[in-house]
Design an enzyme around this catalytic site. Sequence first.
Site, PDB file in Angstrom:
ATOM      1  CG  MET A  18      -2.040  -1.099   1.061  1.00 25.47           C
ATOM      2  SD  MET A  18      -3.196  -1.166   2.438  1.00 25.47           S
ATOM      3  CE  MET A  18      -2.260  -2.102   3.639  1.00 25.47           C
ATOM      4  CB  CYS A 100      -1.487   0.181  -9.205  1.00 25.19           C
ATOM      5  SG  CYS A 100      -1.747   1.882  -8.737  1.00 25.19           S
ATOM      6  CG  HIS A 171      -7.977  -6.212  -5.796  1.00 27.11           C
ATOM      7  ND1 HIS A 171      -7.676  -4.871  -5.775  1.00 27.11           N
ATOM      8  CD2 HIS A 171      -9.165  -6.321  -5.174  1.00 27.11           C
ATOM      9  CE1 HIS A 171      -8.646  -4.206  -5.163  1.00 27.11           C
ATOM     10  NE2 HIS A 171      -9.565  -5.071  -4.799  1.00 27.11           N
ATOM     11  CG  ASN A 211      -6.036  -7.982  -2.236  1.00 30.15           C
ATOM     12  OD1 ASN A 211      -6.062  -7.132  -3.135  1.00 30.15           O
ATOM     13  ND2 ASN A 211      -6.029  -7.637  -0.964  1.00 30.15           N
ATOM     14  NE  ARG A 234      -9.408  -1.174   0.985  1.00 26.10           N
ATOM     15  CZ  ARG A 234     -10.356  -1.163   0.058  1.00 26.10           C
ATOM     16  NH1 ARG A 234     -10.939  -0.021  -0.264  1.00 26.10           N
ATOM     17  NH2 ARG A 234     -10.726  -2.272  -0.544  1.00 26.10           N
TER      18      ARG A 234
HETATM   19  C1  LIG Z   1      -3.481   3.497   0.394  1.00 26.29           C
HETATM   20  C2  LIG Z   1      -3.387   2.326  -0.556  1.00 26.29           C
HETATM   21  C3  LIG Z   1      -2.281   2.190  -1.358  1.00 26.29           C
HETATM   22  C4  LIG Z   1      -2.165   1.093  -2.231  1.00 26.29           C
HETATM   23  N1  LIG Z   1      -1.004   0.932  -2.950  1.00 26.29           N
HETATM   24  C5  LIG Z   1      -0.820  -0.210  -3.687  1.00 26.29           C
HETATM   25  C6  LIG Z   1       0.435  -0.506  -4.286  1.00 26.29           C
HETATM   26  O1  LIG Z   1       1.428   0.223  -4.142  1.00 26.29           O
HETATM   27  N2  LIG Z   1       0.537  -1.637  -5.023  1.00 26.29           N
HETATM   28  C7  LIG Z   1      -0.525  -2.507  -5.179  1.00 26.29           C
HETATM   29  O2  LIG Z   1      -0.395  -3.541  -5.842  1.00 26.29           O
HETATM   30  N3  LIG Z   1      -1.715  -2.260  -4.602  1.00 26.29           N
HETATM   31  C8  LIG Z   1      -1.878  -1.151  -3.845  1.00 26.29           C
HETATM   32  N4  LIG Z   1      -3.063  -0.951  -3.175  1.00 26.29           N
HETATM   33  C9  LIG Z   1      -4.133  -1.963  -3.288  1.00 26.29           C
HETATM   34  C10 LIG Z   1      -3.994  -3.005  -2.175  1.00 26.29           C
HETATM   35  O3  LIG Z   1      -2.781  -3.702  -2.278  1.00 26.29           O
HETATM   36  C11 LIG Z   1      -5.167  -4.004  -2.208  1.00 26.29           C
HETATM   37  O4  LIG Z   1      -5.112  -4.709  -3.440  1.00 26.29           O
HETATM   38  C12 LIG Z   1      -6.526  -3.321  -2.094  1.00 26.29           C
HETATM   39  O5  LIG Z   1      -6.541  -2.349  -1.063  1.00 26.29           O
HETATM   40  C13 LIG Z   1      -7.645  -4.347  -1.840  1.00 26.29           C
HETATM   41  O6  LIG Z   1      -7.417  -5.064  -0.636  1.00 26.29           O
HETATM   42  P1  LIG Z   1      -8.206  -4.689   0.736  1.00 26.29           P
HETATM   43  O7  LIG Z   1      -9.679  -4.643   0.403  1.00 26.29           O
HETATM   44  O8  LIG Z   1      -7.870  -5.791   1.687  1.00 26.29           O
HETATM   45  O9  LIG Z   1      -7.718  -3.337   1.160  1.00 26.29           O
HETATM   46  C14 LIG Z   1      -3.196   0.137  -2.314  1.00 26.29           C
HETATM   47  C15 LIG Z   1      -4.328   0.288  -1.483  1.00 26.29           C
HETATM   48  C16 LIG Z   1      -4.424   1.366  -0.604  1.00 26.29           C
HETATM   49  C17 LIG Z   1      -5.622   1.476   0.303  1.00 26.29           C
END
Ligand SMILES: Cc1cc2nc3c(=O)[nH]c(=O)nc-3n(C[C@H](O)[C@H](O)[C@H](O)COP(=O)(O)O)c2cc1C
Length: 329
Positions: A18, A100, A171, A211, A234
């Site tokens: 993240m 992303c 994801h 994920n 998150r």
């Molecule tokens: C603040 C933030 C930054 C993120 N940055 C990245 C990142 O650098 N690379 C990536 O693959 N996913 C990134 N994500 C996505 C997360 O890795 C994840 O796939 C997404 O939040 C869904 O999972 P969750 O519902 O458990 O949060 C980011 C998510 C958040 C909230």
Amino acid sequence: MSSLPAPVLDRRLSVAPMLDWTDRHCRYFLRLLSRYTLLYTEMVTTGALIHGERERFLGFDPAEHPIALQLGGSDPQDMARCARMGADRGYDEININVGCPSDRVQNGRFGACLMAEPRLVADCVAAMKDAVAVPVTVKTRIGIDDRDSYGELLAFAGAVTDAGCDALVVHARKAWLAGLSPKENRDIPPLRYDVVEQLKRDLPNQTIAINGGIKTLDETKRFLETLDGVMIGREAYHNPWILAEADRLIFGDARRAPTRNEVLDAFLPYVERELARGTPLSAMSRHILGLFQGQPGARAWRRHLSEQAHRPGAGTEVLTAKLPPEPRP
Ligand SMILES: Cc1cc2nc3c(=O)[nH]c(=O)nc-3n(C[C@H](O)[C@H](O)[C@H](O)COP(=O)(O)O)c2cc1C
């Protein structure tokens, strides 16, 4: 804790990469809650590693193992070069970001838009596998824009698997590359866990982690009946305490989980060390605001940290003042 050998990489549970959140301070803190959960860095672009201050992007504390470096890029030679930098620096896994959806990322031709270029991602995987001995993995979505058929996902996953990809993290929602912000792309497209489960059935020999929207260890355990791993983003950041029982419930380590206060105590020497190196308290305290979430007194502690940690000269006393009472077991 740091005197124990680093546990081997186990993909059953991981904390997601993240940007701006899972920096080294955050990861050090999360490691105090779980010895085994695999931690991912923020995404680091190949440009930043090749042209920028390498140690700033790659530096981590040995206590953070097992730890995976996430790279953003799409030039196979650059990806191989950066994978080698990561492996030489001691990372346990190198992961490619194919999930992303931000504009900045699309302009650089990496992130989720690469789902449309399975051959190129496969070439990156192959070049990286040639360059390093540690596992090379891919984090992706279930689709992008109108290229969201199951057939396209299977073709993408098959191509990177054939190229030697050691694990896929999926994801479980598609991304809209135009029209939605990255934040909206984490909430609006519906979650399709069934698609990820189907992918595992069709690629039974590939390691597949799921994920998206997962918030509890109970859900994690259920997913582990059909899949190889669960990645939590998150919820692990906002409510890190969910990781405290992970070693026992997910990884089968019988040792008692630490209390919240023990976790905070164990974090203090690290904070002292970093303060002495000139790191501002707020760069560390911002990651621990959720530690007491749901406990009486949590809000006052959180407010105190938010208000006081920015003050010049703020030290560890800010973290321990106004502590919520330790809940009874
Ligand atoms: C603040 C933030 C930054 C993120 N940055 C990245 C990142 O650098 N690379 C990536 O693959 N996913 C990134 N994500 C996505 C997360 O890795 C994840 O796939 C997404 O939040 C869904 O999972 P969750 O519902 O458990 O949060 C980011 C998510 C958040 C909230």
